[in-house]
Motif scaffolding. Sequence first.
Motif, short mmCIF file in Angstrom:
data_model
loop_
_atom_site.label_atom_id
_atom_site.label_comp_id
_atom_site.label_asym_id
_atom_site.label_seq_id
_atom_site.Cartn_x
_atom_site.Cartn_y
_atom_site.Cartn_z
N UNK A 1 43.16 -34.40 16.14
CA UNK A 1 42.50 -33.39 15.31
C UNK A 1 43.49 -32.77 14.34
N UNK A 2 43.04 -32.55 13.14
CA UNK A 2 43.84 -31.85 12.14
C UNK A 2 43.91 -30.38 12.54
N UNK A 3 45.12 -29.85 12.67
CA UNK A 3 45.31 -28.45 13.03
C UNK A 3 45.64 -27.61 11.81
N UNK A 4 46.54 -28.09 10.98
CA UNK A 4 46.94 -27.35 9.80
C UNK A 4 48.11 -28.02 9.12
N UNK A 5 48.66 -27.32 8.15
CA UNK A 5 49.79 -27.89 7.42
C UNK A 5 50.97 -26.93 7.45
N UNK A 6 52.15 -27.49 7.30
CA UNK A 6 53.38 -26.73 7.19
C UNK A 6 54.14 -27.28 6.01
#
Length: 64
Positions: free
Chosen positions: A44-49
């Motif tokens: 699952x895509x959680x977020x970006x950094x």
Amino acid sequence: MTATKPVSLLQGDEMLAKAWDNVRGKLNGVYGDAIFRSWLKPLRFIGSTEAGIELGVPTKFMRE
């Protein structure tokens, strides 16, 4: 108090989440249904950094 992301980052994450859905579709085509369902679909895509994207997995086994 919890810090919130700027709206532009939230919108960027939304775009990346849609891009991840497209990548998942391509991975299914490359690796086939059995491997995709077992190993890739649960990601699952959680977020970006600044370093890239963060994907989540449902189990400790998959994380290791």
